[in-house]
Structure formats: structure tokens, C-alpha cells
Design an enzyme around this catalytic site. Structure first.
Site, short mmCIF file in Angstrom:
data_model
loop_
_atom_site.label_atom_id
_atom_site.label_comp_id
_atom_site.label_asym_id
_atom_site.label_seq_id
_atom_site.Cartn_x
_atom_site.Cartn_y
_atom_site.Cartn_z
N ASP A 1 1.07 -1.71 0.09
CA ASP A 1 -0.07 -0.12 -0.69
C ASP A 1 1.25 1.34 -0.26
O ASP A 1 0.20 2.36 -0.06
CB ASP A 1 -1.10 0.03 0.94
CG ASP A 1 -1.85 -0.89 1.44
OD1 ASP A 1 -2.23 -1.70 0.18
OD2 ASP A 1 -1.74 -1.90 1.79
N ASP A 2 2.27 1.00 -0.06
CA ASP A 2 2.69 2.40 0.09
C ASP A 2 2.77 3.20 -1.61
O ASP A 2 2.56 2.84 -2.37
CB ASP A 2 4.60 1.70 -0.01
CG ASP A 2 5.17 2.70 0.16
OD1 ASP A 2 5.87 3.51 1.18
OD2 ASP A 2 6.16 3.68 -1.36
#
Length: 303
Positions: A257-258
Site C-alpha cells: 500500500d506504499d
């Protein structure tokens, strides 16, 4: 670890696939960094071994050898302490890792082909100290990188040790032992939320009690270590994977999810929207066992 001592310094033999320029390029991306200084491809940093603080200068000869010089009479007398410094540098630059399979895979990968060529010799620069890695993960939550570095500087200069040399201070990250004695009110001058102060002190207390340690996590499988980290207040999946990647050296760590990863994929695929999680999972299938390197190289595309 192949190294030997020359005069009062240390020479470390470097692995294949190492390029000092690209690693220094990564290390100098943020002007506000407070834990080392880089100038003319020479890195100056304090390395702590227990209570001993050594101020070192690290340079590289033809990308084949790394020369470590001790400044300010800070060379440890005992060989085992010098060995610990070599181990720290090995971990910091991930020198024990053979990147041949990564480059083989990247050559054929549509997303990684360009970054792997452009940043050839870049290592996943680590954060060998678990407390520092966890704090950095917490400090960086939900804020931009420049602000995270400003917070780290306030935190380090407020609670860390330093060595003075040539009129400059070189800092050591605050110890969990020290932070475990404090309350969030003691951190009030640092421009971070009370919640983050609570998380950092909570982590320090877990480490002080021996409930959390690098040694314990390293004995676990990736999934067990991830689960143990996520149980800690203030540590979500992103922070856990960040620490698994940069401190514990699990190559399968994947902060999916970066924001940086998402933006990098968007740019490289010329997308006019963000890729979905399913799309990221699909493009990452060939990265198996090299996810952390793939992510690190994709981050590098952004600056």
C-alpha cells in the site's frame, strides 16, 4: 564477511553488483538527514556498539573495497567491537546478498528493466537497529518525507548522543533504554502527534522488557514476524513490512500500500490513475523472493 585491518583502519571486500555512486545518491536524497553526512562520496557516521561510540569515515576504492577510517580516537581497542562495526556496515549496505538472481529477473521485467539498469549496484540500504527502524516507520506515518526527516532531526537532537569533531556534532539515534523512561509529555517539543509519542515510548518499553528484540524476530518466519510486529500498538502492515525489509532483511517484505510504490508503477506504466491492489499483485508475480528489492528500486525512480 571478508575484511582486514590496514594501519588503524579497516578494509572490507565488496561483493559484485555494488556501486558507491548510486548508493551515495540514495543516501544524499534528503538534505535534512541527521545521522550521517556525505561529502565527495565519503560518508561520516557514528556507529554504536553497546556503549561504545565510533566515528567513522567510509569511502570506496574502485567499487571493490570499502575503507573505514576511525576519527577522533574512537577506534575500539577490542577486536570483537571492530568486528561488530564491520557487521553493522555489512547490514547497512546489505553486502552479504548476492544480487545476481535479482538482476536476471529484472532484465526481463517490464517495470524493473529500466530502474535495474539505471541504478545498477544499488543495495537496499538498511536500518540495522530495530528501535531506530520502528521509530522511523512510526515517525513517517501519514506525512510527507521532508516533514518526517524534520521530525527525526528534532527527535535525535532532543534525545540522542553525539560525538563532536571538527566543530560539528555527529548524532546517534536515541536508545530504547532512554526512551522507555519517558512520558509523552517529555516529547511535547517535537512537532508530532501525542499518539506517535505514545507509540514510540510503548515500543521502547516492549524492548526494555525483552518482549521485543531483533534476535527474536529474526528466528521467526516472515509471516510470524509480520504478525508479531502488527500486534504492536502503532504498527500497521505498512510499517511492519518496512521494518521487515530494511532492518530484518526479509526479501519477501512487500509494503504493497506504499504511496511511493503506487506512484512509481503509475509513472512507469503511463497510467492516468492509480494502479489497484490487484494490478500491483499481478505485476509483482515475477518478483517472488525479491519483492523488497523490487520496491526499493521502484522508489528510486521517483527522485
Amino acid at each position: 564477511m571478508i575484511w582486514h585491518e590496514v594501519n588503524d583502519g579497516i578494509v572490507i571486500t565488496l561483493p559484485e553488483h555494488f556501486d558507491m555512486n548510486v548508493n551515495v545518491g540514495y543516501l544524499t536524497r534528503e538534505k535534512n538527514e541527521c545521522l550521517y553526512e556525505t561529502e565527495n562520496d565519503i560518508i561520516t557516521k557514528v556507529i554504536a556498539v553497546g556503549e561504545v561510540r565510533s566515528l567513522v569515515q567510509i569511502s570506496v576504492i574502485n567499487n571493490k573495497q570499502m575503507a573505514v577510517q576511525f576519527l577522533n580516537d574512537s577506534r575500539p581497542i577490542e577486536k570483537w567491537k571492530r568486528e561488530k562495526i564491520v557487521k553493522y556496515i555489512h547490514e547497512w549496505f546489505d553486502l552479504d546478498n548476492d544480487l545476481t538472481p535479482f538482476y536476471e529477473m529484472a532484465k526481463a521485467d517490464p517495470l524493473l528493466r529500466m530502474p535495474a539498469r539505471k541504478f545498477y549496484g544499488l543495495r537496499v540500504i538498511g536500518i540495522p537497529d530495530l528501535f531506530e527502524a520502528l521509530c522511523w516507520g512510526v515517525l513517517g506515518q501519514q506525512i510527507n518525507l521532508a516533514f518526517a526527516y524534520a521530525l527525526k532531526k528534532q527527535f535525535v537532537e532532543g534525545f540522542g548522543d553525539s560525538i563532536e569533531w571538527n566543530g560539528k556534532k555527529y548524532w546517534v539515534f536515541p536508545s530504547y533504554e532512554r526512551m522507555a523512561q519517558l512520558t509523552p509529555a517529555d516529547l511535547a517539543d517535537i512537532k508530532m502527534t501525542v499518539k506517535k509519542s505514545e507509540y514510540i515510548i510503548g515500543i521502547a518499553k516492549l524492548m526494555e522488557r525483552g518482549e521485543l528484540s531483533k534476535e527474536k524476530l529474526m528466528k521467526m518466519t516472515f509471516k510470524e514476524a509480520e504478525k508479531n510486529l502488527i500486534k504492536i500498538r502503532g504498527i500497521g502492515p505498512w510499517t511492519a513490512n518496512y521494518v521487515l525489509m530494511r532492518c530484518l532483511r526479509f526479501q519477501t517484505a512487500f509494503p504493497i500500500d506504499d504511496v511511493g510504490l503506487i506512484n512509481s508503477i503509475k509513472i512507469l506504466r503511463h497510467m492516468n490513475r492509480k494502479p489497484t491492489k490487484d494490478e500491483i499483485l499481478e505485476v509483482s508475480l515475477p518478483w517472488k523472493n525479491w519483492e523488497s528489492y523490487a520496491v526499493f528500486y521502484l522508489w528510486r525512480v521517483l527522485y
